[in-house]
Design a protein around this motif. Structure first.
Motif, short mmCIF file in Angstrom:
data_model
loop_
_atom_site.label_atom_id
_atom_site.label_comp_id
_atom_site.label_asym_id
_atom_site.label_seq_id
_atom_site.Cartn_x
_atom_site.Cartn_y
_atom_site.Cartn_z
N ASN A 166 0.50 3.90 -8.00
CA ASN A 166 1.69 3.51 -7.24
C ASN A 166 1.49 3.61 -5.73
OD1 ASN A 166 3.20 2.86 -9.48
ND2 ASN A 166 4.06 4.90 -9.69
N TYR A 167 0.81 4.66 -5.26
CA TYR A 167 0.63 4.78 -3.82
C TYR A 167 -0.31 3.72 -3.28
CZ TYR A 167 -3.49 7.64 -4.98
OH TYR A 167 -4.66 8.11 -5.50
N PHE A 214 1.97 0.76 -2.88
CA PHE A 214 2.81 0.97 -1.71
C PHE A 214 2.05 0.67 -0.43
CE2 PHE A 214 4.48 3.80 1.61
CZ PHE A 214 5.78 3.33 1.67
N SER A 215 0.81 1.14 -0.33
CA SER A 215 0.04 0.89 0.89
C SER A 215 -0.30 -0.59 1.05
CB SER A 215 -1.23 1.74 0.91
OG SER A 215 -2.07 1.39 -0.15
N ILE A 238 2.92 -2.31 2.31
CA ILE A 238 3.16 -2.06 3.73
C ILE A 238 2.23 -2.92 4.58
CG2 ILE A 238 3.00 -0.31 5.54
CD1 ILE A 238 5.47 -0.06 3.77
#
Length: 59
Positions: free
Chosen positions: A36-37, A40-41, A44
């Motif tokens: 998930n991270y 997310f990155s 962004i």
């Protein structure tokens, strides 16, 4: 599009491929789902590039 936007777009595509391959282990390790991270990155980074494209287009 000016040169800076094209460079930013190319860098974002290359980094997205590197994150995808590095996160999933695709091609060199046992496949695992993308985390998930990492998503997310990537989101962004792409939002930043899209914002820059829209800002450049409005000039």
């Amino acid at each position: 599009m000016n040169k800076n936007i094209v460079v930013a777009l190319v860098i974002c595509v290359v980094l997205s491929a590197a994150v995808w391959i590095g996160s999933t282990g695709w091609g060199y390790a046992v496949y695992r789902p993308i985390r998930n991270y990492d998503l997310f990155s990537l989101a962004i980074a792409w939002i930043g590039v899209i914002f820059a494209l829209v800002k450049d287009h409005r000039k």
